[in-house]
Structure formats: structure tokens, C-alpha cells
Design a protein around this motif. Structure first.
Motif, PDB file in Angstrom:
ATOM      1  N   PRO A  67       0.833  -1.206   0.000  1.00 32.19           N
ATOM      2  CA  PRO A  67       0.000   0.000   0.000  1.00 32.19           C
ATOM      3  C   PRO A  67       0.865   1.252   0.000  1.00 32.19           C
ATOM      4  N   MET A  68       0.341   2.295  -0.572  1.00 36.58           N
ATOM      5  CA  MET A  68       1.013   3.595  -0.549  1.00 36.58           C
ATOM      6  C   MET A  68       0.021   4.633  -0.063  1.00 36.58           C
ATOM      7  N   THR A  69       0.549   5.677   0.568  1.00 36.01           N
ATOM      8  CA  THR A  69      -0.309   6.734   1.090  1.00 36.01           C
ATOM      9  C   THR A  69      -0.136   7.996   0.264  1.00 36.01           C
ATOM     10  N   VAL A  70      -1.246   8.525  -0.210  1.00 41.01           N
ATOM     11  CA  VAL A  70      -1.258   9.775  -0.973  1.00 41.01           C
ATOM     12  C   VAL A  70      -2.382  10.628  -0.390  1.00 41.01           C
ATOM     13  N   ASP A  71      -2.045  11.845   0.012  1.00 46.01           N
ATOM     14  CA  ASP A  71      -3.025  12.770   0.604  1.00 46.01           C
ATOM     15  C   ASP A  71      -3.785  12.126   1.764  1.00 46.01           C
ATOM     16  N   GLY A  72      -3.079  11.347   2.579  1.00 47.86           N
ATOM     17  CA  GLY A  72      -3.676  10.758   3.762  1.00 47.86           C
ATOM     18  C   GLY A  72      -4.533   9.535   3.524  1.00 47.86           C
ATOM     19  N   LYS A  73      -4.638   9.077   2.282  1.00 49.14           N
ATOM     20  CA  LYS A  73      -5.434   7.890   1.966  1.00 49.14           C
ATOM     21  C   LYS A  73      -4.508   6.794   1.435  1.00 49.14           C
ATOM     22  N   GLN A  74      -4.895   5.549   1.700  1.00 45.81           N
ATOM     23  CA  GLN A  74      -4.089   4.427   1.233  1.00 45.81           C
ATOM     24  C   GLN A  74      -4.633   3.865  -0.064  1.00 45.81           C
ATOM     25  N   PRO A 118      -3.143  10.585 -10.873  1.00 42.84           N
ATOM     26  CA  PRO A 118      -2.208  11.161  -9.895  1.00 42.84           C
ATOM     27  C   PRO A 118      -1.628  10.119  -8.940  1.00 42.84           C
ATOM     28  N   ILE A 119      -2.379   9.069  -8.662  1.00 44.82           N
ATOM     29  CA  ILE A 119      -1.880   8.007  -7.793  1.00 44.82           C
ATOM     30  C   ILE A 119      -0.775   7.250  -8.520  1.00 44.82           C
ATOM     31  N   LEU A 120      -0.995   6.947  -9.782  1.00 45.04           N
ATOM     32  CA  LEU A 120       0.021   6.261 -10.563  1.00 45.04           C
ATOM     33  C   LEU A 120       1.282   7.112 -10.733  1.00 45.04           C
ATOM     34  N   ARG A 121       1.131   8.416 -10.863  1.00 39.63           N
ATOM     35  CA  ARG A 121       2.303   9.310 -10.952  1.00 39.63           C
ATOM     36  C   ARG A 121       3.144   9.233  -9.677  1.00 39.63           C
ATOM     37  N   ALA A 122       2.487   9.049  -8.533  1.00 38.86           N
ATOM     38  CA  ALA A 122       3.194   8.984  -7.255  1.00 38.86           C
ATOM     39  C   ALA A 122       3.839   7.613  -7.017  1.00 38.86           C
ATOM     40  N   PHE A 123       3.402   6.604  -7.741  1.00 38.72           N
ATOM     41  CA  PHE A 123       3.853   5.237  -7.508  1.00 38.72           C
ATOM     42  C   PHE A 123       5.374   5.071  -7.520  1.00 38.72           C
ATOM     43  N   PRO A 124       6.111   5.588  -8.498  1.00 39.87           N
ATOM     44  CA  PRO A 124       7.558   5.332  -8.499  1.00 39.87           C
ATOM     45  C   PRO A 124       8.281   5.897  -7.283  1.00 39.87           C
ATOM     46  N   THR A 125       7.764   6.955  -6.702  1.00 41.38           N
ATOM     47  CA  THR A 125       8.371   7.529  -5.501  1.00 41.38           C
ATOM     48  C   THR A 125       7.946   6.760  -4.260  1.00 41.38           C
ATOM     49  N   GLU A 126       6.677   6.395  -4.190  1.00 41.95           N
ATOM     50  CA  GLU A 126       6.121   5.749  -3.005  1.00 41.95           C
ATOM     51  C   GLU A 126       6.445   4.256  -2.910  1.00 41.95           C
ATOM     52  N   VAL A 127       6.549   3.578  -4.048  1.00 42.64           N
ATOM     53  CA  VAL A 127       6.812   2.131  -4.060  1.00 42.64           C
ATOM     54  C   VAL A 127       7.945   1.840  -5.049  1.00 42.64           C
ATOM     55  N   PRO A 128       9.172   2.246  -4.713  1.00 45.10           N
ATOM     56  CA  PRO A 128      10.277   2.086  -5.673  1.00 45.10           C
ATOM     57  C   PRO A 128      10.544   0.638  -6.093  1.00 45.10           C
TER      58      PRO A 128
END
Length: 163
Positions: A67-74, A118-128
Motif C-alpha cells: 500500500p502507498m499513502t497519498v493525501d492521507g489515503k491508502q 495522480p496516484i500512478l504518478r506517485a507510484f515510483p516515488t512511493e513504491v520504488p
């Protein structure tokens, strides 16, 4: 139509045709599930065991997810288009997430492609560690956020709401 080798299988790029996972995925998942159940982490991330009822068998089916957290949501992102756990999650009302002895029940809400971008854009940073998996699967080439964003509509993204 453009054809490309994906994880040892040939599939039409951009098509809805199911891409088969690599042969090593199921044995690796069994190891990761056992590690997670023991409370161990790997790759510096905190994977959990996602368990949902099988849509055909009705039996519990488990897979490791990170799981990854973006804007306080998983959120969880499917690392493979057409993954069985995604079809089971779509059919199930609830799922459990377990790490070690800690188990919680969630409702999985699939995002629309627009909401998933936007969640997919954050994926490489949040789940390397997921970047390497998706490269080996042939879904991306260099791991830029734009490549992940382009997977919207192909790779499912679920928000995990507490029950």
C-alpha cells in the motif's frame, strides 16, 4: 496493431488482451506472503497480505501488495493488467490486509482512470521496488512518473477504505 514481448509473453500493446504473469511470480508471492505474515519487510517497504474471497471458488485468495499513502489515503496498484486478485477484489465487498499479527478489514474502491492518474504518478516515488517489477514485466521502460500515469485504465488502482 503493435505487438510487444511482455514478461515472456507476446501481447498487443494498448489492447485489452490479458497479459500473463511471468512464471516466477506465484512462487515469489508465496515467499513474500510468508515473510509478511512473519512481520518481515523486504526492499525497505512494508508489504501486506491482501486476502479476498475468490470470485469462483469462494475460498480465500491471498497476494502480497504494497500500500502507498497519498493525501492521507491508502491505495494499492495492480502490478499486472488482468491480475486474478484484481478480479477477485472487484467481486468482493471486503478484503483483509495483514502484516504479522495485525489484520484489518477494508473496502476496496477501484478508481476511474482519471482519478488513478495522480496516484500512478506517485507510484515510483512511493513504491520504488514496484518500478523494477513493472520494468521486468514490460509495462514501462524507464520508470518516469509519466509512464506510470499512462497505465491508467490498464493497471487497476484501489483506494483502501477502513470498515
Amino acid at each position: 496493431m503493435v505487438w510487444r514481448r511482455l514478461g515472456g509473453n507476446v501481447a498487443a500493446v494498448g489492447s485489452d488482451k490479458r497479459v500473463r504473469p511471468p512464471w516466477w511470480l506465484k512462487p515469489a508471492n508465496k515467499v513474500f506472503i510468508q515473510m509478511s505474515r512473519l512481520g518481515m519487510s523486504f526492499g525497505g517497504e512494508s508489504p501486506v497480505v491482501l486476502t479476498v474471497k475468490g470470485r469462483k471458488s469462494g475460498r480465500d485468495r491471498s497476494t502480497p501488495v504494497t500500500p502507498m499513502t497519498v493525501d492521507g489515503k491508502q491505495f494499492v496498484v495492480a502490478g499486472f493488467p488482468g491480475a486474478d486478485w484484481v478480479a477477485n477484489a472487484r467481486a468482493a465487498e471486503r478484503a483483509t490486509l495483514a502484516r504479522g499479527r495485525h489484520v484489518r478489514t477494508v473496502r476496496m474502491v477501484e478508481l476511474s482512470p482519471d482519478d488513478a492518474r495522480p496516484i500512478l504518478r506517485a507510484f515510483p516515488t512511493e513504491v520504488p521496488t514496484g518500478v523494477g517489477f513493472m520494468k521486468r514485466a514490460g509495462l514501462i521502460t524507464d520508470g518516469r512518473p509519466e509512464e506510470f500515469e499512462a497505465l491508467a485504465g490498464r493497471c487497476a488502482v484501489f483506494r483502501l477504505d477502513p470498515v
